[in-house]
Design a protein around this motif. Structure first.
Motif, PDB file in Angstrom:
ATOM      1  N   GLU A  41       0.707  -1.225  -0.101  1.00 15.29           N
ATOM      2  CA  GLU A  41       0.075   0.124   0.051  1.00 15.29           C
ATOM      3  C   GLU A  41       0.810   1.203  -0.083  1.00 15.29           C
ATOM      4  N   GLY A  42       1.929   1.185   0.736  1.00 14.37           N
ATOM      5  CA  GLY A  42       2.815   2.479   0.769  1.00 14.37           C
ATOM      6  C   GLY A  42       3.506   2.666  -0.487  1.00 14.37           C
ATOM      7  N   MET A  43       3.824   1.475  -0.962  1.00 10.00           N
ATOM      8  CA  MET A  43       4.677   1.545  -2.473  1.00 10.00           C
ATOM      9  C   MET A  43       3.614   2.222  -3.423  1.00 10.00           C
ATOM     10  N   MET A  44       2.461   1.763  -3.547  1.00 10.87           N
ATOM     11  CA  MET A  44       1.530   2.434  -4.390  1.00 10.87           C
ATOM     12  C   MET A  44       1.386   3.813  -3.987  1.00 10.87           C
ATOM     13  N   LEU A  45       1.206   4.193  -2.795  1.00  7.33           N
ATOM     14  CA  LEU A  45       1.140   5.659  -2.737  1.00  7.33           C
ATOM     15  C   LEU A  45       2.310   6.424  -3.167  1.00  7.33           C
ATOM     16  N   LEU A  46       3.601   5.851  -2.917  1.00 14.41           N
ATOM     17  CA  LEU A  46       4.726   6.447  -3.340  1.00 14.41           C
ATOM     18  C   LEU A  46       4.626   6.634  -4.911  1.00 14.41           C
ATOM     19  N   GLY A  47       4.301   5.438  -5.582  1.00 12.24           N
ATOM     20  CA  GLY A  47       3.964   5.425  -7.077  1.00 12.24           C
ATOM     21  C   GLY A  47       3.045   6.429  -7.311  1.00 12.24           C
ATOM     22  N   ALA A  48       2.086   6.537  -6.719  1.00 12.62           N
ATOM     23  CA  ALA A  48       0.772   7.632  -6.977  1.00 12.62           C
ATOM     24  C   ALA A  48       1.557   9.304  -7.068  1.00 12.62           C
ATOM     25  N   ALA A  49       2.397   9.275  -6.097  1.00 18.52           N
ATOM     26  CA  ALA A  49       2.957  10.723  -5.734  1.00 18.52           C
ATOM     27  C   ALA A  49       3.978  11.016  -6.733  1.00 18.52           C
ATOM     28  N   THR A  50       5.039  10.083  -6.950  1.00 16.74           N
ATOM     29  CA  THR A  50       6.128  10.372  -7.811  1.00 16.74           C
ATOM     30  C   THR A  50       5.545  10.393  -9.334  1.00 16.74           C
ATOM     31  N   GLY A  51       4.479   9.617  -9.948  1.00 13.43           N
ATOM     32  CA  GLY A  51       3.631   9.654 -10.977  1.00 13.43           C
ATOM     33  C   GLY A  51       3.314  10.901 -11.295  1.00 13.43           C
ATOM     34  N   VAL A  52       2.598  11.582 -10.387  1.00 18.14           N
ATOM     35  CA  VAL A  52       2.322  13.021 -10.623  1.00 18.14           C
ATOM     36  C   VAL A  52       3.356  13.971 -10.908  1.00 18.14           C
ATOM     37  N   VAL A  53       4.765  13.875  -9.818  1.00 17.25           N
ATOM     38  CA  VAL A  53       5.848  14.513 -10.294  1.00 17.25           C
ATOM     39  C   VAL A  53       6.335  14.470 -11.611  1.00 17.25           C
ATOM     40  N   GLY A  54       6.385  13.056 -11.990  1.00 18.06           N
ATOM     41  CA  GLY A  54       6.835  12.837 -13.400  1.00 18.06           C
ATOM     42  C   GLY A  54       6.027  13.489 -14.508  1.00 18.06           C
ATOM     43  N   ALA A  55       4.760  13.343 -14.457  1.00 20.26           N
ATOM     44  CA  ALA A  55       3.827  13.896 -15.368  1.00 20.26           C
ATOM     45  C   ALA A  55       3.916  15.333 -15.381  1.00 20.26           C
ATOM     46  N   ARG A  56       4.108  15.863 -14.451  1.00 25.75           N
ATOM     47  CA  ARG A  56       4.411  17.508 -14.505  1.00 25.75           C
ATOM     48  C   ARG A  56       5.662  18.021 -15.223  1.00 25.75           C
ATOM     49  N   VAL A  57       6.710  16.859 -15.031  1.00 23.56           N
ATOM     50  CA  VAL A  57       8.062  17.263 -15.800  1.00 23.56           C
ATOM     51  C   VAL A  57       7.770  16.810 -17.230  1.00 23.56           C
ATOM     52  N   GLY A  58       7.328  15.515 -17.819  1.00 22.40           N
ATOM     53  CA  GLY A  58       7.276  15.248 -19.090  1.00 22.40           C
ATOM     54  C   GLY A  58       5.884  14.422 -19.535  1.00 22.40           C
ATOM     55  N   GLY A  59       4.869  14.784 -19.036  1.00 24.00           N
ATOM     56  CA  GLY A  59       3.658  13.844 -19.287  1.00 24.00           C
ATOM     57  C   GLY A  59       3.576  12.542 -18.617  1.00 24.00           C
ATOM     58  N   VAL A  60       2.666  11.951 -19.230  1.00 26.88           N
ATOM     59  CA  VAL A  60       1.942  10.749 -18.398  1.00 26.88           C
ATOM     60  C   VAL A  60       2.907   9.520 -18.316  1.00 26.88           C
ATOM     61  N   TRP A  61       3.717   9.599 -19.568  1.00 27.68           N
ATOM     62  CA  TRP A  61       4.882   8.335 -19.769  1.00 27.68           C
ATOM     63  C   TRP A  61       6.043   8.479 -18.924  1.00 27.68           C
ATOM     64  N   VAL A  62       6.350   9.946 -18.955  1.00 34.27           N
ATOM     65  CA  VAL A  62       7.513  10.153 -17.634  1.00 34.27           C
ATOM     66  C   VAL A  62       7.087   9.825 -16.459  1.00 34.27           C
ATOM     67  N   GLY A  63       5.675  10.154 -16.265  1.00 35.53           N
ATOM     68  CA  GLY A  63       5.123   9.887 -14.666  1.00 35.53           C
ATOM     69  C   GLY A  63       4.965   8.468 -14.429  1.00 35.53           C
ATOM     70  N   LEU A  64       4.851   7.593 -15.462  1.00 35.58           N
ATOM     71  CA  LEU A  64       4.829   6.109 -15.295  1.00 35.58           C
ATOM     72  C   LEU A  64       6.423   5.720 -14.981  1.00 35.58           C
TER      73      LEU A  64
END
Length: 339
Positions: free
Chosen positions: A42-65
């Motif tokens: 659960e904590g890993m998924m929360l971290l992935g959700a947060a870093t995914g948003v950070v990456g999406a801000r930087v370069g879009g959805v694929w960078v977020g993934l």
């Protein structure tokens, strides 16, 4: 709203909500095949959700993934190293990793949206529409507008299922979880295998979290996964580690999640809180039934090594004992893992 329309909406929501459960569950299947158990999912998924948003801000959805994948891989590496190399208890390590990653997700949220700032949205998954499926009864709307992440999760299930059944590496991974001592005697390193499986499981958990935040919401908020990680654990246990069963179980649990969400916008005759707790009550009931059928601790109990590796004793078997000179006496994998 008619009854058919109501259930069509519920099923459509369930199809979309099942994607993060499937993605995270695939990683857990691989980890459990190797003998692990990730209570920090659960904590890993929360971290992935947060870093995914950070990456999406930087370069879009694929960078977020990509950001979410890397964050999950790092967390999984810590889990695997602490358990397989340091020999720490897997449950204690999982709780620690889950707590740390949950705290990191809150820190990222506060960095993204400091006090008084507006929570900005980021790009979400590309639109995928399949009009040929639109006219199917009940499930057509959900399948036609399920989104790219859902179909990508199904591809991941097929690939991992094929890997576990048809590749030497997959069979060795299963052998490590079934009988690590026997696998070590065959030249397989249980520690390295378990670490690799933990890294893969962490990566899938991170991607599953990104599916939650980047699927349709486009923002992150603390605790937004809402127990999806623990539901993924329950689904894997109920599915007995089978990828096909994972998909069916994920859709089943997502159905109750979708019903709970719909209850927040419509009067269904019962308190909304009852519907919100329904998915977890169902998960608990199913786990109790599964545990009673398999015995207490049945999932974590090691399967015994095959008969060829156990002392024969006086069993009346007329076959000659296995000798070290017999080139067929030591198969590459335990027979149960190859079945």
């Amino acid at each position: 709203m008619s009854a058919i329309e109501f259930w069509t909406v519920v099923i459509a929501g369930a199809i979309g909500l099942s994607a993060p459960i499937i993605v995270a569950g695939v990683g857990e299947i691989v980890f459990e095949r190797a003998g692990g158990f990730n209570v920090g999912i659960e904590g890993m998924m929360l971290l992935g959700a947060a870093t995914g948003v950070v990456g999406a801000r930087v370069g879009g959805v694929w960078v977020g993934l990509l950001f979410a994948l890397l964050a999950g891989v790092l967390a999984g590496g810590v889990l695997g190293f602490a358990h397989a190399i340091v020999r720490a208890d897997i449950v204690v390590v999982g709780v620690a990793v889950g707590t740390i990653t949950t705290g990191l997700s809150v820190f990222i949220y506060q960095w993204l949206s400091p006090a008084g700032a507006v929570n900005r949205t980021v790009p979400t998954q590309p639109v995928l529409t399949l009009p040929l499926l639109e006219h199917l009864p009940l499930v057509g709307r959900g399948l036609a507008h399920a989104g790219l992440f859902f179909y990508a999760s199904l591809v991941l299930v097929v690939v991992v299922g094929w890997f576990l059944r048809n590749t030497r590496a997959g069979l060795r991974l299963t052998a490590v979880g079934a009988a690590p001592e026997v696998a070590r005697d065959r030249g397989i390193s249980p520690s390295a295998t378990l670490c690799t499986a933990a890294v893969f499981a962490g990566g899938c958990a991170g991607l599953g979290g990104a599916v939650v935040s980047l699927g349709s919401i486009g923002t992150f908020s603390p605790g937004m996964t809402g127990g999806v990680g623990f539901i993924a654990l329950a689904v894997v246990i109920v599915a007995r580690g089978r990828p096909g069963g994972l998909v069916i179980g994920a859709l089943g649990f997502a159905f109750f999640n979708s019903l709970a969400l719909l209850a927040q916008t419509r009067d269904l005759g019962l308190p909304v809180e009852l519907y919100q707790g329904l998915p977890y009550a169902v998960a608990l009931a199913v786990l109790c039934v599964a545990a009673s059928g398999r015995g207490v601790g049945g999932r974590l109990r090691r399967r015994p090594p095959p008969a060829a590796t156990r002392p024969s004793g006086n069993t009346g078997d007329t076959k000659p004992p296995v000798t070290g000179n017999d080139k067929h006496s030591h198969p590459d994998q335990p027979q149960e893992a190859l079945s």
